[in-house]
Design an enzyme around this catalytic site. Structure first.
Site, PDB file in Angstrom:
ATOM      1  NE  ARG A  35      -4.269  -1.449   1.989  1.00  0.00           N
ATOM      2  CZ  ARG A  35      -5.171  -1.665   2.935  1.00  0.00           C
ATOM      3  NH1 ARG A  35      -4.914  -1.324   4.180  1.00  0.00           N
ATOM      4  NH2 ARG A  35      -6.325  -2.224   2.630  1.00  0.00           N
ATOM      5  CE  LYS A 193     -17.909 -18.149  10.478  1.00  0.00           C
ATOM      6  NZ  LYS A 193     -18.065 -17.123  11.497  1.00  0.00           N
ATOM      7  N   GLY A 346      -7.008 -10.015   1.555  1.00  0.00           N
ATOM      8  CA  GLY A 346      -5.748 -10.392   2.202  1.00  0.00           C
ATOM      9  C   GLY A 346      -5.270 -11.811   1.895  1.00  0.00           C
ATOM     10  N   GLY A 369     -11.583  -4.569   2.608  1.00  0.00           N
ATOM     11  CA  GLY A 369     -13.018  -4.313   2.748  1.00  0.00           C
ATOM     12  C   GLY A 369     -13.585  -3.524   1.572  1.00  0.00           C
TER      13      GLY A 369
HETATM   14  C1  3PG Z   1      -8.263  -1.892   5.397  1.00  0.00           C
HETATM   15  O1  3PG Z   1      -7.206  -2.324   5.862  1.00  0.00           O
HETATM   16  O2  3PG Z   1      -9.137  -2.621   4.886  1.00  0.00           O
HETATM   17  C2  3PG Z   1      -8.454  -0.409   5.334  1.00  0.00           C
HETATM   18  O3  3PG Z   1      -7.280   0.272   5.639  1.00  0.00           O
HETATM   19  C3  3PG Z   1      -9.610   0.037   6.184  1.00  0.00           C
HETATM   20  O4  3PG Z   1      -9.332  -0.182   7.527  1.00  0.00           O
HETATM   21  P1  3PG Z   1     -10.551  -0.248   8.584  1.00  0.00           P
HETATM   22  O5  3PG Z   1     -11.259  -1.547   8.351  1.00  0.00           O
HETATM   23  O6  3PG Z   1      -9.907  -0.167   9.943  1.00  0.00           O
HETATM   24  O7  3PG Z   1     -11.451   0.906   8.298  1.00  0.00           O
END
Ligand code: 3PG
Length: 392
Positions: A35, A193, A346, A369
């Site tokens: 990132r 899941k 991930g 996310g």
């Molecule tokens: C992530 O790692 O998915 C983003 O940086 C968002 O982080 P967060 O879920 O803590 O908002």
């Protein structure tokens, strides 16, 4: 990019919201810096254009207003300094200004989630932050699913607000894969899941030609087909949902290919002995831990003929080699397929790294996310607010 190239950033104070939320070990060393590296083109572009550059990001989920050393972006500042080969001062307590940054220089503004009001997207905080800059650039695709002060509020109040090159590239790649895909469109959605990926499965089931499932998700689909799954991980409560997805897809000539063979063991352990069995021969004591080679070969042919591939989730417990065959074979198939391929999440990135196909996947998303929410068909708030501003 347009602003930088047209000379409009010269001498301007530019605030870049990046997603520099990277994993660290217990000693605070950065263990993976994709990132950070992906965020450097925006920074470099603004520096080259003669802007005074301020960069901020969140790191983890700290308690607002309570600084703890482990929440600091200090290791990130060091990594940026190494990547750009220049000094990167880290500024704490920056919301009210009072720090210097000259044109052609960069400062990193400490973890924005330490500011009171960041998570709640307080207008008061967002206005103060917006007052620090002439131009706000949101390049934090990984945080685009969060409406916080630095991802949303500032975009409303900054004199100029726009998307950065990483944000634009992510949205381009995802739109190419899902909005106007070259067909057949094949999605791989795997993981432990169904419940955590049900919205994605439903959204994709309306779009894709083939929906390849793996892991505990595949086990639930196998149950829905009446196949025995022994003591494998599954969610019997969601069998009806799985059946409905398959039926709706079949009605429009699309499919969920169910494994015809699987790799099983009595226990989930690196010492476990793996056996391949036909999908209807799973014994009561067996745990399904991977798709079998026959299934992997059939799916590989599907991937070879795909026009577009969207990949989220490993097909088996690939961290243990004897249960990694399916993921490995499909990774190779994606690598060799002429299809436009995009991957994110991930575990998927870990599998890509393990099998060394980083350079053969067309686009690897920096979003966790955010990538998943895009697949769910949700509007990402950070992008929506920029689109609103673009209408000004
Ligand atoms: C992530 O790692 O998915 C983003 O940086 C968002 O982080 P967060 O879920 O803590 O908002």
């Amino acid at each position: 990019t347009d602003l930088a190239q047209s000379g409009q950033l010269k001498g301007k104070r530019v605030l870049i919201r990046a997603d520099l939320n990277v994993p660290q070990d217990e000693a605070g060393n950065i263990t993976e810096d994709t990132r950070i590296r992906a965020s450097m083109p925006a920074v470099q572009m603004c520096l080259d254009a003669g802007a005074a550059v301020m960069v901020t990001s969140h790191l983890g989920r700290p308690t607002e207003g309570q600084f703890k050393p482990e929440d600091s972006l200090a290791p990130v500042a060091d990594r940026i300094a190494a990547l750009l080969n220049r000094k990167v001062p880290l500024i704490s307590d920056w919301v009210d200004g009072g720090f210097e940054v000259s044109p052609g220089e960069i400062v990193l503004l400490e973890n924005c989630r330490l500011n009171v009001g960041e998570k709640k997207n307080s207008d008061e905080l967002a206005k103060k932050i917006a007052a620090l800059c002439d131009v706000y650039v949101n390049d934090a695709f990984g945080t685009a699913h969060r409406a916080e002060a630095t991802t949303y509020g500032v975009a409303k109040f900054a004199p100029i607000a726009c998307a950065g090159p990483l944000m634009a590239a992510e949205l381009d790649a995802l739109s190419r894969a899902l909005a106007s895909p070259k067909r057949p469109l094949v999605a791989i959605v795997a993981g432990s899941k169904v419940s955590s990926k049900l919205t994605i499965l439903k959204a994709l089931s309306e779009k894709v030609d083939e929906l390849i499932v793996g892991g505990g998700i595949a086990n639930t689909f196998m149950l829905a087909k009446g196949l025995p799954i022994g003591k494998s991980l599954a969610e019997p409560d969601l069998v009806d949902e799985a059946r409905e997805i398959m039926e709706l897809m079949e009605k429009r000539g699309a499919h969920v290919p169910i494994p015809e063979d699987v790799v099983v063991a009595n226990e989930l352990s690196p010492l476990a002995r793996a056996n391949r069995v036909a999908a209807d021969q799973v014994a009561e004591d067996d745990m399904i831990l991977d798709i079998g080679p026959k299934t992997a070969a059939r799916l590989s042919i599907m991937l070879a003929h795909a026009g577009t591939i969207v990949w989220n989730g490993p097909l088996g417990v690939f961290e243990i080699d004897q249960f990694g065959g399916g993921t490995k074979m499909l990774a190779a198939a994606i690598a060799h397929s002429p299809a436009f391929s995009i991957a994110g999440g991930g575990d998927t990135l870990a599998a890509i790294a393990k099998y060394g196909i980083e350079n053969q996947v067309d686009y690897i998303s920096t979003g966790g996310g955010a990538f998943l929410e895009f697949l769910e068909g949700k509007t990402l708030p950070a992008f929506a607010v920029l689109a609103e501003r673009a209408k000004d």
